[in-house]
Structure formats: structure tokens, C-alpha cells
Scaffold this active site. Structure first.
Site, PDB file in Angstrom:
ATOM      1  N   ARG A  23      34.921  21.892 113.180  1.00  0.00           N
ATOM      2  CA  ARG A  23      34.273  22.933 113.998  1.00  0.00           C
ATOM      3  C   ARG A  23      35.227  24.083 114.524  1.00  0.00           C
ATOM      4  O   ARG A  23      36.304  23.653 114.771  1.00  0.00           O
ATOM      5  CB  ARG A  23      33.569  22.227 115.166  1.00  0.00           C
ATOM      6  CG  ARG A  23      32.445  23.017 116.060  1.00  0.00           C
ATOM      7  CD  ARG A  23      31.869  22.153 117.016  1.00  0.00           C
ATOM      8  NE  ARG A  23      31.028  21.195 116.641  1.00  0.00           N
ATOM      9  CZ  ARG A  23      30.774  20.049 116.758  1.00  0.00           C
ATOM     10  NH1 ARG A  23      31.414  19.484 117.747  1.00  0.00           N
ATOM     11  NH2 ARG A  23      30.014  19.306 116.284  1.00  0.00           N
ATOM     12  N   ASN A  87      36.544  15.654 124.986  1.00  0.00           N
ATOM     13  CA  ASN A  87      36.658  15.175 123.657  1.00  0.00           C
ATOM     14  C   ASN A  87      37.941  14.510 123.580  1.00  0.00           C
ATOM     15  O   ASN A  87      39.070  14.987 123.974  1.00  0.00           O
ATOM     16  CB  ASN A  87      36.755  16.252 122.669  1.00  0.00           C
ATOM     17  CG  ASN A  87      35.707  17.453 122.711  1.00  0.00           C
ATOM     18  OD1 ASN A  87      34.363  17.118 122.136  1.00  0.00           O
ATOM     19  ND2 ASN A  87      35.694  18.408 123.179  1.00  0.00           N
ATOM     20  N   ASP A 103      39.735  15.728 116.217  1.00  0.00           N
ATOM     21  CA  ASP A 103      38.637  15.181 117.078  1.00  0.00           C
ATOM     22  C   ASP A 103      38.641  13.796 116.687  1.00  0.00           C
ATOM     23  O   ASP A 103      38.455  13.527 115.687  1.00  0.00           O
ATOM     24  CB  ASP A 103      37.212  16.193 116.950  1.00  0.00           C
ATOM     25  CG  ASP A 103      36.321  15.604 117.574  1.00  0.00           C
ATOM     26  OD1 ASP A 103      35.888  14.282 117.587  1.00  0.00           O
ATOM     27  OD2 ASP A 103      35.580  16.286 118.338  1.00  0.00           O
ATOM     28  N   ASP A 105      36.305  11.802 117.936  1.00  0.00           N
ATOM     29  CA  ASP A 105      34.710  11.356 117.830  1.00  0.00           C
ATOM     30  C   ASP A 105      34.184  10.973 119.256  1.00  0.00           C
ATOM     31  O   ASP A 105      33.234  11.265 119.560  1.00  0.00           O
ATOM     32  CB  ASP A 105      34.246  10.048 116.869  1.00  0.00           C
ATOM     33  CG  ASP A 105      35.086  10.433 115.669  1.00  0.00           C
ATOM     34  OD1 ASP A 105      34.740  11.384 115.080  1.00  0.00           O
ATOM     35  OD2 ASP A 105      35.776   9.399 115.188  1.00  0.00           O
ATOM     36  N   ASP A 107      33.556  10.993 122.958  1.00  0.00           N
ATOM     37  CA  ASP A 107      33.239  12.124 124.134  1.00  0.00           C
ATOM     38  C   ASP A 107      32.892  11.387 125.203  1.00  0.00           C
ATOM     39  O   ASP A 107      32.248  10.500 125.286  1.00  0.00           O
ATOM     40  CB  ASP A 107      32.287  13.041 123.483  1.00  0.00           C
ATOM     41  CG  ASP A 107      32.696  13.474 122.166  1.00  0.00           C
ATOM     42  OD1 ASP A 107      33.593  14.311 122.008  1.00  0.00           O
ATOM     43  OD2 ASP A 107      31.719  13.710 121.363  1.00  0.00           O
ATOM     44  N   ASP A 120      29.072   8.837 121.346  1.00  0.00           N
ATOM     45  CA  ASP A 120      29.545   8.733 120.027  1.00  0.00           C
ATOM     46  C   ASP A 120      30.256   7.687 119.811  1.00  0.00           C
ATOM     47  O   ASP A 120      31.190   7.712 118.743  1.00  0.00           O
ATOM     48  CB  ASP A 120      30.146   9.994 119.597  1.00  0.00           C
ATOM     49  CG  ASP A 120      29.299  11.247 119.956  1.00  0.00           C
ATOM     50  OD1 ASP A 120      28.213  11.097 119.722  1.00  0.00           O
ATOM     51  OD2 ASP A 120      29.891  12.445 120.210  1.00  0.00           O
ATOM     52  N   GLU A 123      29.991   6.584 116.028  1.00  0.00           N
ATOM     53  CA  GLU A 123      30.421   7.577 115.134  1.00  0.00           C
ATOM     54  C   GLU A 123      32.188   7.500 115.115  1.00  0.00           C
ATOM     55  O   GLU A 123      32.772   7.420 114.108  1.00  0.00           O
ATOM     56  CB  GLU A 123      30.353   8.988 115.801  1.00  0.00           C
ATOM     57  CG  GLU A 123      31.183  10.257 114.640  1.00  0.00           C
ATOM     58  CD  GLU A 123      30.781  11.712 115.385  1.00  0.00           C
ATOM     59  OE1 GLU A 123      31.526  12.420 114.539  1.00  0.00           O
ATOM     60  OE2 GLU A 123      30.231  11.917 116.227  1.00  0.00           O
TER      61      GLU A 123
END
Length: 175
Positions: A23, A87, A103, A105, A107, A120, A123
Site C-alpha cells: 500500500r 500496524n 507490514d 498484518d 493491527d 487481522d 491474516e
């Protein structure tokens, strides 16, 4: 190594463990840049996802990045108070192109009353397996998650009362 100068406008890029861009946030103003921390601000900026999809943030935000901690913190100023989105990720890197981090994953969302939720986890488990996160990385992330939760509950660092508001005032002065 140089760091972005106060008042400069930068992009922020997050990557995944496999090296793929995740992102990008555009038009973020540097409020403080040093080898230890970067504090930045933005308001209704365009965010680009790895698949090219774009969206705009809804409110002003103050971003806190550390060169030592494996997390970053975004304080979002909303009508009903300050919300934080944290994050779990690598310490920041600055390469004169963008502020970059990996990142990982997990959060944490913090509400104005100080309560928080972990997000998450599924994830994280999926990417942990797919990208083969090493055990040492898992240990670092768990340690830093505990440090983050401690900072939240103790209202330290970017969670200290007045921190986001003070940096937001400096952001407004730059605009």
C-alpha cells in the site's frame, strides 16, 4: 543517511515480507524527521492498494514511525475523539524516495476511551505460513505487540494525552 526535512511532502510505502508492495499513502507532510522517529501529518490523502485500487482517507491523521520499534501508529482525528490504528511492522527506512516499512498484518485499533482490539490475527497466521516467517521474527513481533499494548494502557509515546493534538496544530501551521 539523510532524513526528510520538516515541511517536506513524502509518500509512505508498506511492503509485505515477500518484498511485494502492499500500500502507498501520498502527500504526507513531515513534522519531525530524525534517525529515531518520524512524525508526519496528512488529511484526506489518496491511498493506493497493491492492485491499483485507490481510496481517500476520511480525516486528518498524525503518523508516528520509529527506527527501533516494530510498529507504527496513526492517530486519526475524528469528531468524537482520537482513534489510533497501529500496524505491527518493521522499523521505518528512509531512502529519499519514500518512508518504507514491512507490514506484518497484525493491527491494533484504539478507541477514544482507551479500549482496544487486536485485528487481522487470521491474516497474520495465513501470511506466517505462506511467507514462512522465521521463529525469530515471530518472537520480535510478539514482544513488540506487548510493548505496544503497554504503551497504550500507560498512555505513553504517541498515546500520551495531547500528543496528536500538538502535532496536528504544527501540521495546520505548515499548510
Amino acid at each position: 543517511m539523510s532524513f526528510p526535512a520538516t515541511g517536506s511532502i513524502i509518500n509512505i510505502q508498506s511492503y509485505k515480507h515477500n518484498g511485494y508492495l502492499h500500500r502507498t499513502w501520498g502527500d504526507t507532510a513531515i513534522l519531525k524527521g530524525s534517525s529515531q522517529i518520524i512524525v508526519a501529518g496528512n488529511d484526506r490523502i489518496i491511498v493506493t492498494e497493491s492492485d491499483g485500487r485507490q481510496w481517500r482517507t476520511r480525516e486528518p491523521a498524525i503518523c508516528y514511525f520509529s527506527s527501533k520499534l516494530w510498529f507504527n501508529v496513526i492517530g486519526m482525528l475524528r469528531e468524537d475523539g482520537i482513534y489510533y490504528y497501529c500496524n505491527l511492522g518493521s522499523p521505518f527506512m528512509w531512502d529519499n524516495e519514500a518512508l518504507k516499512y514491512i507490514d506484518y498484518d497484525l493491527d491494533v485499533k484504539v478507541f477514544p476511551d482507551g479500549t482496544y482490539i487486536l485485528l487481522d490475527e487470521d491474516e497474520y497466521k495465513l501470511h506466517h505460513r505462506m511467507m514462512k516467517y522465521p521463529p525469530e521474527l515471530d518472537a520480535i513481533l510478539k514482544k513488540n505487540l506487548n510493548e505496544l499494548l503497554s504503551m497504550i494502557t500507560q498512555k505513553k509515546g504517541p498515546f500520551e494525552p495531547g500528543f496528536v493534538e500538538e502535532w496536528y496544530e504544527r501540521f495546520l501551521e505548515l499548510r
